[in-house]
Design a protein around this motif. Structure first.
Motif, PDB file in Angstrom:
ATOM      1  N   VAL A 185       6.107   9.567  -5.622  1.00  0.00           N
ATOM      2  CA  VAL A 185       6.329  10.348  -4.398  1.00  0.00           C
ATOM      3  C   VAL A 185       7.521   9.789  -3.630  1.00  0.00           C
ATOM      4  CG1 VAL A 185       3.958  11.158  -4.156  1.00  0.00           C
ATOM      5  CG2 VAL A 185       4.587   8.937  -3.202  1.00  0.00           C
ATOM      6  N   PRO A 186       8.303  10.688  -2.974  1.00  0.00           N
ATOM      7  CA  PRO A 186       9.488  10.219  -2.252  1.00  0.00           C
ATOM      8  C   PRO A 186       9.104   9.447  -0.990  1.00  0.00           C
ATOM      9  CG  PRO A 186       9.172  12.586  -1.947  1.00  0.00           C
ATOM     10  CD  PRO A 186       8.133  12.141  -2.923  1.00  0.00           C
ATOM     11  N   ILE A 187       9.785   8.337  -0.779  1.00  0.00           N
ATOM     12  CA  ILE A 187       9.426   7.428   0.324  1.00  0.00           C
ATOM     13  C   ILE A 187      10.278   7.704   1.565  1.00  0.00           C
ATOM     14  CG2 ILE A 187       9.571   4.993   1.053  1.00  0.00           C
ATOM     15  CD1 ILE A 187       7.120   5.658  -0.636  1.00  0.00           C
ATOM     16  N   ASP A 188       9.594   7.917   2.694  1.00  0.00           N
ATOM     17  CA  ASP A 188      10.286   8.127   3.970  1.00  0.00           C
ATOM     18  C   ASP A 188      10.419   6.842   4.764  1.00  0.00           C
ATOM     19  OD1 ASP A 188      10.456  11.200   4.121  1.00  0.00           O
ATOM     20  OD2 ASP A 188       8.397  10.797   3.484  1.00  0.00           O
ATOM     21  N   ALA A 189       9.411   5.981   4.651  1.00  0.00           N
ATOM     22  CA  ALA A 189       9.416   4.781   5.488  1.00  0.00           C
ATOM     23  C   ALA A 189       8.804   3.602   4.741  1.00  0.00           C
ATOM     24  CB  ALA A 189       8.638   5.037   6.774  1.00  0.00           C
ATOM     25  N   ILE A 190       9.348   2.417   5.035  1.00  0.00           N
ATOM     26  CA  ILE A 190       8.813   1.165   4.475  1.00  0.00           C
ATOM     27  C   ILE A 190       8.417   0.285   5.660  1.00  0.00           C
ATOM     28  CG2 ILE A 190       9.347  -0.906   3.122  1.00  0.00           C
ATOM     29  CD1 ILE A 190      11.394   0.787   1.546  1.00  0.00           C
ATOM     30  N   THR A 207       3.441  22.065  10.199  1.00  0.00           N
ATOM     31  CA  THR A 207       4.781  22.335   9.646  1.00  0.00           C
ATOM     32  C   THR A 207       4.771  22.427   8.126  1.00  0.00           C
ATOM     33  OG1 THR A 207       5.270  19.986   9.439  1.00  0.00           O
ATOM     34  CG2 THR A 207       5.853  21.032  11.531  1.00  0.00           C
ATOM     35  N   GLY A 208       3.680  21.963   7.516  1.00  0.00           N
ATOM     36  CA  GLY A 208       3.606  21.952   6.054  1.00  0.00           C
ATOM     37  C   GLY A 208       4.369  20.786   5.430  1.00  0.00           C
ATOM     38  N   LYS A 209       4.930  19.911   6.257  1.00  0.00           N
ATOM     39  CA  LYS A 209       5.704  18.789   5.704  1.00  0.00           C
ATOM     40  C   LYS A 209       4.788  17.673   5.219  1.00  0.00           C
ATOM     41  CE  LYS A 209      10.110  19.152   8.024  1.00  0.00           C
ATOM     42  NZ  LYS A 209      10.955  18.617   9.072  1.00  0.00           N
ATOM     43  N   ARG A 210       5.260  16.976   4.174  1.00  0.00           N
ATOM     44  CA  ARG A 210       4.514  15.807   3.680  1.00  0.00           C
ATOM     45  C   ARG A 210       5.440  14.599   3.698  1.00  0.00           C
ATOM     46  NH1 ARG A 210       1.434  16.259  -1.573  1.00  0.00           N
ATOM     47  NH2 ARG A 210       0.315  14.585  -0.532  1.00  0.00           N
ATOM     48  N   TYR A 211       4.892  13.487   4.148  1.00  0.00           N
ATOM     49  CA  TYR A 211       5.659  12.247   4.243  1.00  0.00           C
ATOM     50  C   TYR A 211       4.936  11.161   3.450  1.00  0.00           C
ATOM     51  CZ  TYR A 211       7.239  14.768   8.422  1.00  0.00           C
ATOM     52  OH  TYR A 211       7.711  15.718   9.280  1.00  0.00           O
ATOM     53  N   HIS A 212       5.700  10.155   3.031  1.00  0.00           N
ATOM     54  CA  HIS A 212       5.074   9.034   2.320  1.00  0.00           C
ATOM     55  C   HIS A 212       5.592   7.715   2.870  1.00  0.00           C
ATOM     56  CE1 HIS A 212       4.877  12.507  -0.408  1.00  0.00           C
ATOM     57  NE2 HIS A 212       3.645  12.060  -0.602  1.00  0.00           N
ATOM     58  N   ILE A 213       4.656   6.815   3.070  1.00  0.00           N
ATOM     59  CA  ILE A 213       4.977   5.500   3.635  1.00  0.00           C
ATOM     60  C   ILE A 213       4.386   4.437   2.717  1.00  0.00           C
ATOM     61  CG2 ILE A 213       4.623   3.953   5.610  1.00  0.00           C
ATOM     62  CD1 ILE A 213       4.380   6.382   7.406  1.00  0.00           C
ATOM     63  N   CYS A 214       5.180   3.403   2.438  1.00  0.00           N
ATOM     64  CA  CYS A 214       4.614   2.268   1.712  1.00  0.00           C
ATOM     65  C   CYS A 214       4.895   1.006   2.528  1.00  0.00           C
ATOM     66  CB  CYS A 214       5.182   2.160   0.299  1.00  0.00           C
ATOM     67  SG  CYS A 214       6.938   1.828   0.227  1.00  0.00           S
ATOM     68  N   GLY A 215       4.179  -0.056   2.225  1.00  0.00           N
ATOM     69  CA  GLY A 215       4.451  -1.252   3.007  1.00  0.00           C
ATOM     70  C   GLY A 215       3.596  -2.439   2.653  1.00  0.00           C
ATOM     71  N   GLY A 216       4.095  -3.603   3.079  1.00  0.00           N
ATOM     72  CA  GLY A 216       3.476  -4.870   2.729  1.00  0.00           C
ATOM     73  C   GLY A 216       2.834  -5.567   3.919  1.00  0.00           C
ATOM     74  N   PHE A 217       1.672  -6.124   3.666  1.00  0.00           N
ATOM     75  CA  PHE A 217       0.913  -6.869   4.672  1.00  0.00           C
ATOM     76  C   PHE A 217       0.312  -8.084   3.979  1.00  0.00           C
ATOM     77  CE2 PHE A 217       1.208  -2.569   5.978  1.00  0.00           C
ATOM     78  CZ  PHE A 217       1.112  -2.530   7.352  1.00  0.00           C
ATOM     79  N   MET A 258       0.861  -1.180   0.000  1.00  0.00           N
ATOM     80  CA  MET A 258       0.000   0.000   0.000  1.00  0.00           C
ATOM     81  C   MET A 258       0.905   1.240   0.000  1.00  0.00           C
ATOM     82  SD  MET A 258      -0.173   1.692   3.160  1.00  0.00           S
ATOM     83  CE  MET A 258       1.252   1.600   4.235  1.00  0.00           C
ATOM     84  N   LEU A 259       0.315   2.396  -0.297  1.00  0.00           N
ATOM     85  CA  LEU A 259       1.097   3.636  -0.372  1.00  0.00           C
ATOM     86  C   LEU A 259       0.232   4.791   0.133  1.00  0.00           C
ATOM     87  CD1 LEU A 259       3.548   5.308  -1.399  1.00  0.00           C
ATOM     88  CD2 LEU A 259       2.578   5.178  -3.703  1.00  0.00           C
ATOM     89  N   ILE A 260       0.728   5.480   1.179  1.00  0.00           N
ATOM     90  CA  ILE A 260      -0.046   6.602   1.738  1.00  0.00           C
ATOM     91  C   ILE A 260       0.843   7.832   1.933  1.00  0.00           C
ATOM     92  CG2 ILE A 260      -1.752   5.197   2.971  1.00  0.00           C
ATOM     93  CD1 ILE A 260      -0.176   5.696   5.566  1.00  0.00           C
ATOM     94  N   GLY A 261       0.189   8.968   2.047  1.00  0.00           N
ATOM     95  CA  GLY A 261       0.883  10.200   2.395  1.00  0.00           C
ATOM     96  C   GLY A 261       0.365  10.700   3.728  1.00  0.00           C
ATOM     97  N   ILE A 262       1.234  11.338   4.503  1.00  0.00           N
ATOM     98  CA  ILE A 262       0.801  11.964   5.753  1.00  0.00           C
ATOM     99  C   ILE A 262       1.232  13.426   5.679  1.00  0.00           C
ATOM    100  CG2 ILE A 262       1.055  12.035   8.265  1.00  0.00           C
ATOM    101  CD1 ILE A 262       1.639   9.007   8.170  1.00  0.00           C
ATOM    102  N   ALA A 263       0.262  14.334   5.781  1.00  0.00           N
ATOM    103  CA  ALA A 263       0.584  15.761   5.735  1.00  0.00           C
ATOM    104  C   ALA A 263       0.459  16.332   7.138  1.00  0.00           C
ATOM    105  CB  ALA A 263      -0.367  16.470   4.778  1.00  0.00           C
ATOM    106  N   ASP A 264       1.499  17.042   7.573  1.00  0.00           N
ATOM    107  CA  ASP A 264       1.460  17.750   8.854  1.00  0.00           C
ATOM    108  C   ASP A 264       1.105  19.192   8.524  1.00  0.00           C
ATOM    109  OD1 ASP A 264       1.995  19.209  11.130  1.00  0.00           O
ATOM    110  OD2 ASP A 264       3.748  17.991  11.695  1.00  0.00           O
ATOM    111  N   THR A 265      -0.120  19.582   8.818  1.00  0.00           N
ATOM    112  CA  THR A 265      -0.579  20.899   8.375  1.00  0.00           C
ATOM    113  C   THR A 265       0.069  22.020   9.200  1.00  0.00           C
ATOM    114  OG1 THR A 265      -2.516  20.758   9.799  1.00  0.00           O
ATOM    115  CG2 THR A 265      -2.798  20.034   7.517  1.00  0.00           C
ATOM    116  N   ILE A 315      14.195   7.581  -3.001  1.00  0.00           N
ATOM    117  CA  ILE A 315      13.355   6.478  -3.484  1.00  0.00           C
ATOM    118  C   ILE A 315      11.981   7.061  -3.829  1.00  0.00           C
ATOM    119  CG2 ILE A 315      12.259   4.291  -2.854  1.00  0.00           C
ATOM    120  CD1 ILE A 315      14.492   4.117  -0.648  1.00  0.00           C
ATOM    121  N   TYR A 316      11.510   6.774  -5.034  1.00  0.00           N
ATOM    122  CA  TYR A 316      10.181   7.240  -5.441  1.00  0.00           C
ATOM    123  C   TYR A 316       9.268   6.051  -5.667  1.00  0.00           C
ATOM    124  CZ  TYR A 316      11.739  12.031  -5.937  1.00  0.00           C
ATOM    125  OH  TYR A 316      12.195  13.286  -5.665  1.00  0.00           O
ATOM    126  N   ALA A 317       8.006   6.213  -5.274  1.00  0.00           N
ATOM    127  CA  ALA A 317       7.032   5.134  -5.460  1.00  0.00           C
ATOM    128  C   ALA A 317       5.848   5.627  -6.276  1.00  0.00           C
ATOM    129  CB  ALA A 317       6.538   4.631  -4.110  1.00  0.00           C
TER     130      ALA A 317
END
Ligand code: SPV
Ligand code: MN
Length: 613
Positions: free
Chosen positions: A416-421, A252-262, A243-250, A305-307
């Motif tokens: 999108v650039p990946i911060d965490a897997i 700080t304005g920062k955006r993060y992206h996490i992907c991962g397997g289940f 799966m692939l999600i984004g988390i926006a911190d409104t 890393i881009y996903a």
């Protein structure tokens, strides 16, 4: 058969390689006619399918179909990866020689579409313009109109994707022939079905099913098996069931992206579609990119890393989808979305659909309601009255654009650039809420030892997992040792390394059996902790199996969990972990050529657990 060229020409399909491919298979399968499909044909195809009774209306702008009763899920046993090189044989890929499989499939498919239309579905498994576009183009041939309707929802479909290819011959040839479903011996020793990816010829030949991944060839056959092979052969990318999600911190304005397997049934779709919990909605927003597949590459310019999510839709499990578990999924299948439901319960009179978990109890008035097999609920034989109304693998098919929290940049060709897997399974004990891993080899090792509780428990092997490396076990297309090496190489080449983590929302109380963590929206909290850990804002607590949150580092605003339960999910059961390490060793020993870095990671963790005990 006549008129192939006329049909292709009439649709403006000029690519000569595609034309030759269509001609070959139209002749072999004996299809009566050929029709090229683009997304703009959806309304017409829906109208035809409704008129033929192939699908039924399910309220405004929604549709319902039933599959053949013995054709309700992917079949791992009948799935084969074939190539010309015996060295491509792995433990999980069911490898067979291409020279054996191609004639076998041609024999089954010969004449099997007689009298039917062959739909030609040109598609792209990527946003247009993606750096991975050359691996994404395909042309599915299918003799099932409902499959074409699914493809329009699940992939970008249109003639222009295939006519504009830089290398006109670089597309996946994906042939789907349904066969006579009532005569295929599904699940018996005489099973006639075969789902074959001839990976080194970029050809997919699926015979004997019109359900899900068996039939929508862009998804797992191309998007995972073929793409994983291409990513390895080219050295360029990874294709994973992530799966692939984004988390926006409104704030700080920062955006993060996490992907991962289940592994299946571990809540991947619910996680991918989650919203921030009530107490955190003022600050954080979760953006949905994808719930099933991600392709990962490293950009040579910035070393990140881009996903991308190569898909265009969601083929989600209906069971247990409700306002509480996944409100965004319900919105994505609301009236007017064009959703196709398959094998849920259906009401002839009201055109409503229902599945187990949609509401706490089934509709009280059973008038008009039929179960997924088409039997009226009121007329089910006494021995069947407790059977579920919907098939456990019943599904909804809807386009990404219907998901209310779809990320605004979901179609960005760069990804999108990946911060965490992250990896996660369903584990009733041992696995804490989250453990972070900062070392690449240990992260890959964690993915390779991913598992979910399986039927083994029923056979008395308490705590033994069904290992599902990176959640790719059913989609693995080349040997596991090479797979691990490819991961180390691709991710290792990134200048900015992701943080890894293992998560578990499913730990249970040993006595009462209740879940120790509320899950769903609250799963954002450990993910926020992970991102803060990566940024050095929290330190966590170091354990032999990773870094876990110190209690005061988790934002627990509005969470109802007891201090005892929290204590359990934020601690490491060293004894249980020591037992697990023996199983892991046996699991990894199956894979020849596993990189030494992975064995070193295993030994490091084992030694640290030994010292801790
Ligand atoms: C899965 O089984 O993991 C799916 C559904 O995503 S199917 O496409 O049928 O494989
Ligand atoms: Mn999947």
């Amino acid at each position: 058969m006549v008129g192939v060229d006329a049909a292709l020409g009439g649709a403006g399909l000029r690519n000569v390689h595609v034309r030759e491919y269509v001609r070959y298979w139209a002749e072999l399968t004996g299809a009566a006619r050929v029709e090229v499909v683009s997304a703009s044909d959806d309304a017409r195809l829906l109208g035809e399918a409704l008129a033929d009774g192939e699908i039924l209306p399910a309220g405004e702008g929604r549709y319902y179909s039933r599959s053949y009763v013995k054709d309700t899920a992917r079949s791992e046993e009948r799935t084969v990866v074939a190539t010309g090189n015996p060295a491509d044989q792995g433990v999980y890929n069911n490898w067979r020689p291409a020279s054996e499989m191609r004639p076998l499939l041609e024999e089954r498919m010969r004449g099997a579409s007689a009298g039917k239309t062959m739909y030609v579905v040109p598609y792209l498994m990527a946003p247009a313009g993606s750096p991975l576009e050359r691996y994404a183009a395909g042309v599915q041939l299918t003799d099932c109109r409902t499959v074409a309707l699914h493809m329009i929802r699940m992939a970008r479909v249109g003639v222009h994707y295939i006519d504009s290819l830089a290398d006109q011959n670089s597309f996946v040839r994906a042939v789907h022939v349904t066969g006579d479903l009532e005569k295929l011996g599904q699940g018996t020793p005489g099973d006639q079905r075969y789902f074959v990816t001839i990976a080194d010829e970029r050809t997919i030949l699926h015979f004997g099913s019109s359900y899900g991944g068996n039939a929508l060839l862009g998804k797992i056959a191309h998007g995972l098996r073929q793409a994983a092979y291409d990513g390895w052969a080219s050295g360029e990318f990874l294709a994973e069931q992530f799966m692939l999600i984004g988390i926006a911190d409104t704030l700080t304005g920062k955006r993060y992206h996490i992907c991962g397997g289940f592994p299946s049934a571990s809540g991947k779709t619910n996680l991918a579609m989650m919203l921030a919990p009530g107490a955190l909605t003022g600050r954080y927003r979760v953006d949905f990119y994808g719930d099933d597949i991600a392709w990962l590459r490293v950009d040579p310019d910035d070393g990140k890393i881009y996903a991308i999510n190569p898909e265009f839709g969601v083929f989600g499990v209906a069971k247990d989808t409700s306002e509480a578990t996944n409100p965004t999924a319900l919105a994505a299948v609301a009236p007017g979305t064009g959703t196709l439901f398959t094998n849920v319960a259906y009401n002839d009179d009201t055109q409503q659909v229902w599945w187990e978990g949609r509401t706490p109890a089934p509709p009280a008035d059973v008038t008009g309601w039929r179960d997924w097999t088409g039997t009226l609920i009121g007329e089910r034989p006494a021995e069947d009255t407790s059977a579920p109304w919907a098939h456990p693998n019943s599904r909804f098919t809807t386009t990404l654009a219907n998901v209310p929290n779809l990320a605004p940049d979901f179609g960005d060709p760069a990804g999108v650039p990946i911060d965490a897997i992250i990896f996660g399974g369903r584990a009733r004990d041992r696995e804490p809420l989250i453990r972070a891993i900062t070392d690449l080899a240990e992260g890959v090792y964690d993915g390779l030892t991913l598992g979910a509780e399986a039927t083994f428990a029923a056979e008395g092997v308490e705590g033994l997992l069904r290992y599902d490396p990176m959640s790719m076990r059913p989609f693995m297309s080349y040997p596991e040792g090479a797979y691990a090496a490819h991961w180390l190489k691709v991710i290792g080449s990134a200048a900015s390394q992701p943080i890894f983590a293992h998560v578990n929302w499913f730990q249970r109380d040993r006595k009462g059996g209740h879940y120790l963590w509320p899950g769903y929206r609250d799963n954002l909290r450990p993910l926020l902790w992970l991102l803060r850990l990566k940024e050095g804002k929290v330190r966590g607590r170091h354990t032999p199996v990773g870094i876990i949150p110190a209690k005061d580092e988790l934002n627990l605003d509005g969470v109802t969990t007891t201090p005892e339960d929290l204590q359990t999910i934020l601690s490491i059961d060293t004894l249980r972990w020591q037992q697990e390490m023996k199983h892991r060793e046996q699991h990894l020993e199956q894979f020849p050529g596993l990189p030494e870095e992975i064995w070193q990671a295993h030994r490091r963790v084992a030694a640290a657990l030994h010292d801790a005990g």
